[in-house]
Design an enzyme around this catalytic site. Sequence first.
Site, PDB file in Angstrom:
ATOM      1  N   SER A 179       0.918  -1.226  -0.121  1.00  0.00           N
ATOM      2  CA  SER A 179       0.098  -0.015  -0.099  1.00  0.00           C
ATOM      3  C   SER A 179       0.954   1.116   0.054  1.00  0.00           C
ATOM      4  O   SER A 179       1.978   1.376   0.657  1.00  0.00           O
ATOM      5  CB  SER A 179      -0.674  -0.160   1.182  1.00  0.00           C
ATOM      6  OG  SER A 179      -1.353   1.067   1.614  1.00  0.00           O
ATOM      7  N   GLU A 195       0.284   3.580   1.528  1.00  0.00           N
ATOM      8  CA  GLU A 195       0.250   4.163   3.018  1.00  0.00           C
ATOM      9  C   GLU A 195       1.495   3.866   3.747  1.00  0.00           C
ATOM     10  O   GLU A 195       1.908   4.539   4.760  1.00  0.00           O
ATOM     11  CB  GLU A 195      -0.791   3.478   3.824  1.00  0.00           C
ATOM     12  CG  GLU A 195      -2.317   3.750   3.556  1.00  0.00           C
ATOM     13  CD  GLU A 195      -2.547   5.303   3.977  1.00  0.00           C
ATOM     14  OE1 GLU A 195      -1.869   5.838   5.157  1.00  0.00           O
ATOM     15  OE2 GLU A 195      -3.241   5.939   3.436  1.00  0.00           O
ATOM     16  N   TYR A 239      -1.290   0.283  10.307  1.00  0.00           N
ATOM     17  CA  TYR A 239      -1.828  -0.370   9.116  1.00  0.00           C
ATOM     18  C   TYR A 239      -0.595  -0.061   8.122  1.00  0.00           C
ATOM     19  O   TYR A 239      -0.084  -1.361   7.715  1.00  0.00           O
ATOM     20  CB  TYR A 239      -2.764   0.212   8.488  1.00  0.00           C
ATOM     21  CG  TYR A 239      -3.053  -0.227   7.003  1.00  0.00           C
ATOM     22  CD1 TYR A 239      -3.642  -1.364   6.638  1.00  0.00           C
ATOM     23  CD2 TYR A 239      -2.836   0.722   5.993  1.00  0.00           C
ATOM     24  CE1 TYR A 239      -3.773  -1.622   5.342  1.00  0.00           C
ATOM     25  CE2 TYR A 239      -3.080   0.229   4.653  1.00  0.00           C
ATOM     26  CZ  TYR A 239      -3.539  -0.921   4.177  1.00  0.00           C
ATOM     27  OH  TYR A 239      -3.563  -1.361   3.064  1.00  0.00           O
TER      28      TYR A 239
HETATM   29  P1  NAP Z   1     -11.251  -5.267   1.482  1.00  0.00           P
HETATM   30  O1  NAP Z   1     -12.273  -4.805   0.636  1.00  0.00           O
HETATM   31  O2  NAP Z   1     -11.245  -4.623   3.103  1.00  0.00           O
HETATM   32  O3  NAP Z   1     -10.947  -6.654   1.652  1.00  0.00           O
HETATM   33  C1  NAP Z   1     -10.070  -7.250   2.604  1.00  0.00           C
HETATM   34  C2  NAP Z   1     -10.279  -8.711   2.374  1.00  0.00           C
HETATM   35  O4  NAP Z   1      -9.251  -9.559   3.545  1.00  0.00           O
HETATM   36  C3  NAP Z   1     -11.567  -9.462   2.758  1.00  0.00           C
HETATM   37  O5  NAP Z   1     -12.059 -10.251   1.876  1.00  0.00           O
HETATM   38  C4  NAP Z   1     -11.624  -9.737   4.433  1.00  0.00           C
HETATM   39  O6  NAP Z   1     -12.253 -11.029   4.141  1.00  0.00           O
HETATM   40  C5  NAP Z   1     -10.213 -10.233   4.421  1.00  0.00           C
HETATM   41  N1  NAP Z   1      -9.616  -9.900   5.896  1.00  0.00           N
HETATM   42  C6  NAP Z   1      -9.869  -8.920   6.657  1.00  0.00           C
HETATM   43  N2  NAP Z   1      -9.322  -9.199   8.080  1.00  0.00           N
HETATM   44  C7  NAP Z   1      -9.052 -10.266   7.809  1.00  0.00           C
HETATM   45  C8  NAP Z   1      -8.388 -11.367   8.539  1.00  0.00           C
HETATM   46  N3  NAP Z   1      -8.198 -10.792  10.134  1.00  0.00           N
HETATM   47  N4  NAP Z   1      -8.295 -12.599   8.567  1.00  0.00           N
HETATM   48  C9  NAP Z   1      -8.804 -12.943   7.179  1.00  0.00           C
HETATM   49  N5  NAP Z   1      -9.191 -12.264   6.146  1.00  0.00           N
HETATM   50  C10 NAP Z   1      -9.289 -10.900   6.542  1.00  0.00           C
HETATM   51  O7  NAP Z   1      -9.977  -4.680   0.959  1.00  0.00           O
HETATM   52  P2  NAP Z   1      -9.489  -4.286  -0.554  1.00  0.00           P
HETATM   53  O8  NAP Z   1      -9.953  -2.828  -0.986  1.00  0.00           O
HETATM   54  O9  NAP Z   1     -10.032  -5.287  -1.421  1.00  0.00           O
HETATM   55  O10 NAP Z   1      -7.901  -4.457  -0.626  1.00  0.00           O
HETATM   56  C11 NAP Z   1      -7.382  -5.516  -0.853  1.00  0.00           C
HETATM   57  C12 NAP Z   1      -5.970  -5.539  -0.575  1.00  0.00           C
HETATM   58  O11 NAP Z   1      -5.305  -4.428  -1.033  1.00  0.00           O
HETATM   59  C13 NAP Z   1      -5.967  -5.407   1.062  1.00  0.00           C
HETATM   60  O12 NAP Z   1      -4.755  -6.106   1.517  1.00  0.00           O
HETATM   61  C14 NAP Z   1      -5.564  -3.758   1.166  1.00  0.00           C
HETATM   62  O13 NAP Z   1      -4.767  -3.560   2.472  1.00  0.00           O
HETATM   63  C15 NAP Z   1      -4.626  -3.598   0.041  1.00  0.00           C
HETATM   64  N6  NAP Z   1      -4.828  -2.174  -0.520  1.00  0.00           N
HETATM   65  C16 NAP Z   1      -5.768  -1.743  -0.685  1.00  0.00           C
HETATM   66  C17 NAP Z   1      -6.098  -0.393  -1.278  1.00  0.00           C
HETATM   67  C18 NAP Z   1      -7.343   0.274  -1.722  1.00  0.00           C
HETATM   68  O14 NAP Z   1      -7.691   1.424  -1.957  1.00  0.00           O
HETATM   69  N7  NAP Z   1      -8.487  -0.487  -1.735  1.00  0.00           N
HETATM   70  C19 NAP Z   1      -4.911   0.356  -1.446  1.00  0.00           C
HETATM   71  C20 NAP Z   1      -3.585  -0.379  -1.286  1.00  0.00           C
HETATM   72  C21 NAP Z   1      -3.474  -1.675  -0.688  1.00  0.00           C
HETATM   73  P3  NAP Z   1     -13.335 -11.313   5.250  1.00  0.00           P
HETATM   74  O15 NAP Z   1     -14.751 -11.625   4.256  1.00  0.00           O
HETATM   75  O16 NAP Z   1     -13.128 -12.419   5.902  1.00  0.00           O
HETATM   76  O17 NAP Z   1     -13.859 -10.061   6.053  1.00  0.00           O
END
Ligand code: NAP
Length: 319
Positions: free
Chosen positions: A125, A127, A149
């Site tokens: 990220s 971040e 984070y």
């Molecule tokens: P998201 O919608 O929040 O999805 C995160 C996923 O991680 C969900 O499927 C959730 O599954 C799972 N998860 C969360 N906590 C968990 C835990 N303790 N154990 C197992 N599974 C867990 O995030 P996203 O926007 O799709 O982003 C995907 C990845 O990219 C993440 O790693 C995020 O940090 C990274 N990222 C995102 C952005 C952005 O702007 N979107 C930018 C940079 C990096 P459950 O169904 O089990 O809750």
Amino acid sequence: MKTAIITGISGQDGSYLAQLLNSKGYKVIGTTRSYTLSSYSGLKYLEIDNNVHIEEVDLLDVFSIIKLLNKYQPDEVYNLAAQSSVGLSFEQPIGTLQFNITSVLNILESIRLVNVKIKFYQASSSEMFGRVNQLPINEYTPFHPLSPYAISKATAYWTVVNYRESYGLFACNGILFNHESYLRSNNFFVKKVIRESISISKGIQNQIKLGNIELKRDFGYSPEYVKAMWLLLQHHTAEDITICSGKSVLLKDIVYYIFEKLKIDKSKLQIDTNLYRPVDIEDMYGDNTKAKKIIGWEYNLDFFEVLDLIVEEEIKNFK
Ligand code: NAP
């Protein structure tokens, strides 16, 4: 037929990435921490829930991951599961650090033990950069993380680099800047502003309460950003690459753009300093030259065009 495992399949990126890999003929396995707690609403919304095999896996348990890799012998693993909210990480710093770091280490260690040829993508990220001295941010910008984070993602980033350098794993970091879509969780800024503004326009809610909106961020569109994840693993060498739009937008301009679109008066906006983060930075934007040049990623969307798409989709499906 190639096989890919996507962790965090229920999330925004997991759903769009599964759709992309399905369209490319992959067999897609998605992991969840709980069959019963996950709704897979993203997969259902995209009408691909029948095309993804779901496995319940505890990513904190290395033996569960080894079992999963042995069962499916995947070509690629995309690690998207994470506690992904910066705000929540201040409330739950220990849980965020434990999960976001140990899960990555466990997957890398499992790949090392089962089959070093499995390609690995880590959702890193922007971040991680935090307090930067120079803009735009690129692959050489030093990290100065400003939240639990960000610390967790920076540690995971270096774990990926270490497994690549120590064991020759094809392990990559996609360093993604903010990216949004209709499938974004409701607690993230853009989605929250859109949903609450629609509520105001329908007379369900009177005001919207926000924290510091005098900040500028680099925003993009998730369905386009997942293409970069796939491209990264198709490249002949393992790389770490920043994925961004290359421009930052003032949060206040996003709010007023949505207000204007929905004919909402600016007086409906209330700034609450209790919602300010302990530390924050004024402006962040990245440089996507490497992504465009090395992996051939294309991105030309203006964020206000993306807002138009999300607002329209949200209005159509608003409940
Ligand atoms: P998201 O919608 O929040 O999805 C995160 C996923 O991680 C969900 O499927 C959730 O599954 C799972 N998860 C969360 N906590 C968990 C835990 N303790 N154990 C197992 N599974 C867990 O995030 P996203 O926007 O799709 O982003 C995907 C990845 O990219 C993440 O790693 C995020 O940090 C990274 N990222 C995102 C952005 C952005 O702007 N979107 C930018 C940079 C990096 P459950 O169904 O089990 O809750």
